[in-house]
Motif scaffolding. Structure first.
Motif, PDB file in Angstrom:
ATOM      1  N   ASN A 104     -34.820  20.054  33.756  1.00  0.00           N
ATOM      2  CA  ASN A 104     -34.324  21.323  34.270  1.00  0.00           C
ATOM      3  C   ASN A 104     -34.603  21.384  35.759  1.00  0.00           C
ATOM      4  O   ASN A 104     -35.733  21.635  36.176  1.00  0.00           O
ATOM      5  N   ASN A 110     -26.286  26.497  33.967  1.00  0.00           N
ATOM      6  CA  ASN A 110     -26.214  27.850  33.426  1.00  0.00           C
ATOM      7  C   ASN A 110     -24.849  28.104  32.770  1.00  0.00           C
ATOM      8  O   ASN A 110     -24.539  29.226  32.386  1.00  0.00           O
ATOM      9  N   THR A 167     -30.049  24.104  37.281  1.00  0.00           N
ATOM     10  CA  THR A 167     -30.049  25.531  36.937  1.00  0.00           C
ATOM     11  C   THR A 167     -30.467  26.357  38.147  1.00  0.00           C
ATOM     12  O   THR A 167     -30.964  25.838  39.144  1.00  0.00           O
TER      13      THR A 167
END
Lengths: 583, 583
Positions: free
Chosen positions: A171, A217, A242
């Motif tokens: 992430n 996202n 993200t």
């Protein structure tokens, strides 16, 4: 609301793909409501809403195993696995913890709070799965900020040799708590810029397959990526980009202060309670900036937590190259401090006690075997520090006090803290750690010494029969215990031992002449701590009783400091009555 | 001989380039002569002769700073920096240590013995240099085997951000002590195969410049490469491919057993002394292979030192996928053990006490907070273990005994060791570490229990007045002390406490009724050890004296076990007389 119908990932899978963005919106509202009221890890959780929904939509937890690094980004995971009540019902806000916990849900694989552990833990699950001939997916979810830690990098390399299913979701929100540091991040930023096509690819270089998701996202993109790696028979990294703080404009624009939020007003972003007053962060930073200006050899090191010594963005800019953030890489930070000292530098590494645990070997081998005159400021090592089971800071004395060559100073006031810091920075003889007090900012007009090389204890008040030796930020507790004894007619002695690593044999022998009971007080674990070295010193003496007070050897979670103190008989009254009873 | 004219790198630089290969030949002969007579790190040193000559020919130590990882490959460096006498004159063989040591020479930057530290230490030197406006070259020399360690990988990433001179020489001989493991090595092997051109390049991915040297034993190639990076203003890796054991056919062909050699006959390669007899390596491996055959969930993990639990190549093949070598990556090994236990596996991680220090945080957080029922076998944690300052194994009790949830068992015989190992593998309740005895292979016909969950002490012999509580491999010392006391008419009690992590309060209180002196014996550091918890237990009791015996808090180097034991009053006679005197 959709979320009210979801008790487990099975319910999530009943939704159509088109409903998922609405679910994400609902979750984000719940996050904002509770976070603004209760505080918590703000940015990390807002950024991971869609990815968490997609993970649970594609994979089958708990038969598939998802391990979240640090696990401070798992609020959405918790909502989707039967724990949404803690966000839906303000009366139940406190029923669910901020980190994963197997005792809370079968969907939580480990209790995790330190960074950089997920890949290695998940590798163990995958290996055990293979030996048992099973086939479930094993997924480690790790943020870019955590990737730079040694355990994560070791794990990446070991993962490269896995000949079976192993999925690492990276992430990437382009920051740790503060901005990222290290060559690794140059590589990640090139991957972002080229949409995954850059030749400089740390994951490929480690032997791992690689999938890039430009918008982490965006649920459809995530579903496609996760489906493409599900049931993979070899290790693969899914790199998703993200947005930290997604959905809350103030947090999107100003990510560092919004990593963790205290309760705030949703409309204005202003904190509900204004802290104010003095704190050791500001006190440390102002002092250190002064030193830096006078001497270019003075440098402050952090491993991804610059503000613990008060270095916010403005002060970091002011310090320039004399402030060094290595990112989450505590081992390197410790070794660098040794190297700097060796080359005539004056390094100060500020670190939370709980994270300094990662550096036990580096402190011993890289620093102390070499006698490097580096300074370490240990923060939050106290019952008044963080209170989660993974963030208890009070093992530091046990860890540091017994390492040869290391002087572990324990100041009892701001004035003593700064005097020790100053002395430590300027001396070039030995490694020094300083235990920053955690009992608020206590000033003292008591004279403090300028030289901490002599290792003698300070007898602050001379009495008889009972002597209280009160270490560091328990000094004020010792003072109160002496007052309490005085009220029962016992004129006790009060001693500031100055350090947690030295035995002042002369002082102790002198005390033994006129005292029958010695009480040691330390804001740390009793077993293997400092007080027990005093008990051992007096072990073969007859006529002196030693009462050691500190914390029992146990893991506690979400405790209240006062409860712990009471439970360990660490109130002025109990200390006084225990001492009196032993007379 | 050329080498006789070299007192420092200045003399080396007076030689013509064409003379350097002859110098290398001379050095190799000296290495072979001394290594065959005295033993030492064989393969690593033979492989690094040319590269070390080239380094000192191109760079200017000590103003340029060279930091050698592990520093077990520095014999040539020592010869070129004024210490050749220790290879030239057999009477002076012992005057120089096997690792770098600043006390020995200004050309040695640190005392180093653990792997993977050089890059981070050297980064500190480079940072301090920059802050002082100096310009010397800073060079870290690291072997491929050490690269996989977390501290090295953190350092690589941090190095990627250095905006100034920083040179990393990667000595790639395609193996650790045993074969290399991890995806990192796939990357290195691709670089070797493509002569540095592979796109999968871990160094470029970390933001570092990269230079490849195909034959790292060819002096002209090395000179060209080192000259090209000298005074570089940014970080660069020089990847040199060398041959481990170069110049000794047997070692070239069979690299693992020739990593470290005991004294041997140069002609035949046969050891001069045949060890023979039982050892814990073989005992452990045979037992574990038996367990593995019966249960595919049993797995043995190593971090690059497979033979410490007896797993030579043949046994590794026999164990197949149930034997897991993660390479030098102790943190990942520890976390993996936790993950395996969580998934129903039965992992056993065998590790030297001194290297287990790298895993303090992993043991506490990844394993103990999670209560994972993994087994750790701690080897060489003893005065009879390795005796270099960087390899002292006796801090393990201090490190492990005080971690909540961890049971640290201390067997007193082979039979008890195997019984504990068996119990630990089969139980699924808690993390267990077992301290493998180091006082030779002692058998005992004393009954051993089958269940170590009850934590009670074993009173082996009941007497009165004096009780000796003798931990683990000091049990036999305790037996002898009891005999010695008996000779002076004192009928002492002997207790096996079974573990180093538990207080058996009931037993201790019972002892207090009929004993005035309690002696604790532990083969470990006294400060923060196990015995002091007993002293603390009795601290407030009157009438019981506690004498703790273990090692003083100090770093020792190249010690003799008997000297240390005597110095710490750990002989049967001194224990007996000290106990008698305290009565």
């Amino acid at each position: 609301m959709i979320i009210e119908g979801i008790d487990s990932p099975v319910d999530l899978k009943k939704l159509g793909e088109r409903e998922l963005p609405s679910l994400a919106d609902e979750i984000r509202v719940l996050l904002l409501n509770k976070l603004s009221e209760k505080g918590g890890h703000f940015g990390p959780n807002l950024g991971m809403v869609e990815a968490t929904i997609a993970l649970h939509y594609v994979f089958d937890s708990p038969s598939d195993k998802i391990v979240f690094d640090v696990s401070h980004q798992t609020y959405t995971h918790k909502m989707l696995t039967g724990r949404a009540f803690a966000w839906l019902d303000s009366a139940r806000y406190d029923e669910v913890t901020g980190f994963t916990n197997p005792a809370e849900s079968e969907h939580d694989q480990f209790t995790i709070g330190h960074t950089s552990t997920s890949i290695s833990l998940a590798l163990g699950i995958a290996k055990a799965r293979d030996l048992q001939g099973a086939k479930e997916n094993v997924i480690a979810v790790i943020g870019d900020g955590s990737l730079s830690g040694g355990e994560a990098l070791e794990g990446l390399s070991v993962a490269g040799e896995m000949g079976s299913n192993f999925i690492i979701v990276v992430n990437d929100n382009d920051m740790s708590i503060a901005e990222n540091h290290g060559g690794l991040y140059t590589s990640l930023s090139k991957l972002r810029a080229t949409e995954g096509k850059s030749a400089d690819n740390i994951f490929s270089a480690m032997g791992l397959d690689y999938v890039f998701v430009k918008d982490g996202n965006d649920i459809p993109s995530l579903l496609t990526a996760f489906r493409s790696v599900k049931d993979s028979s070899k290790p693969v990294v899914v790199h998703i980009v993200t947005q930290k703080g997604k959905g809350y404009k103030l947090a999107e624009e100003n990510r560092e202060p919004w990593h963790y939020a205290q309760p705030f007003d949703l409309g204005t972003g202003k904190p509900r309670r204004v802290g104010g007053g003095e704190n050791y962060g500001n006190i440390s930073a102002e002092f250190l900036l002064g030193k830096m200006k006078n001497d270019s050899r003075v440098a402050v090191i952090t491993a991804g937590t610059p503000t613990i010594l008060g270095f916010d963005k403005k002060r970091r800019d002011e310090a320039g190259s004399q402030f060094i953030d290595v990112g989450i890489a505590e081992e390197t930070a410790t070794a660098m401090a040794s190297g700097m000292a060796r080359r005539g530098g004056k390094p100060v590494f500020g670190v939370y006690g709980t994270f300094f645990q990662r550096c036990y070997d580096q402190v011993q081998q890289d620093v102390c075997v070499n006698g490097s005159a580096a300074t370490f400021v240990v923060c939050g090592a106290s019952v008044w520090g963080m209170n989660g089971v993974t963030h208890i800071g009070w093992y530091d004395i046990q860890m540091l006090s017994h390492i040869p060559n290391l002087l572990y100073l324990a100041p009892t006031s701001v004035e003593e803290y700064l005097s020790m810091l100053d002395w430590s920075i300027e001396q070039d003889k030995l490694p020094v750690a300083i235990r920053q007090p955690s009992n608020g900012v206590v000033h003292s007009s008591r004279a403090v010494r300028k030289d901490y090389g002599d290792l003698s204890y300070d007898v602050v008040k001379r009495g008889k029969d009972v002597a209280i030796i009160a270490l560091g930020d328990f000094f004020q507790l010792g003072e109160k215990a002496v007052e309490s004894l005085s009220a029962s007619g016992i004129d006790a002695t009060l001693v500031n031992p100055v350090s947690a690593s030295c035995i002042d044999g002369e002082c102790l022998k002198e005390l033994a002449k006129s005292h029958r009971v010695i009480v040691t007080l330390e804001d740390g674990i009793l077993s293997g701590g400092w007080g027990q070295t005093i008990a051992s010193f007096f072990g073969a003496e007859s006529g002196v009783k030693v009462i050691n007070r500190g914390y029992k050897k146990e893991f506690l979670d979400r405790f209240k400091a006062d409860d712990v103190l009471l439970d360990n008989r660490l109130t002025p009254e109990l200390i006084a009555s225990d001492a009196a009873a032993a007379l």
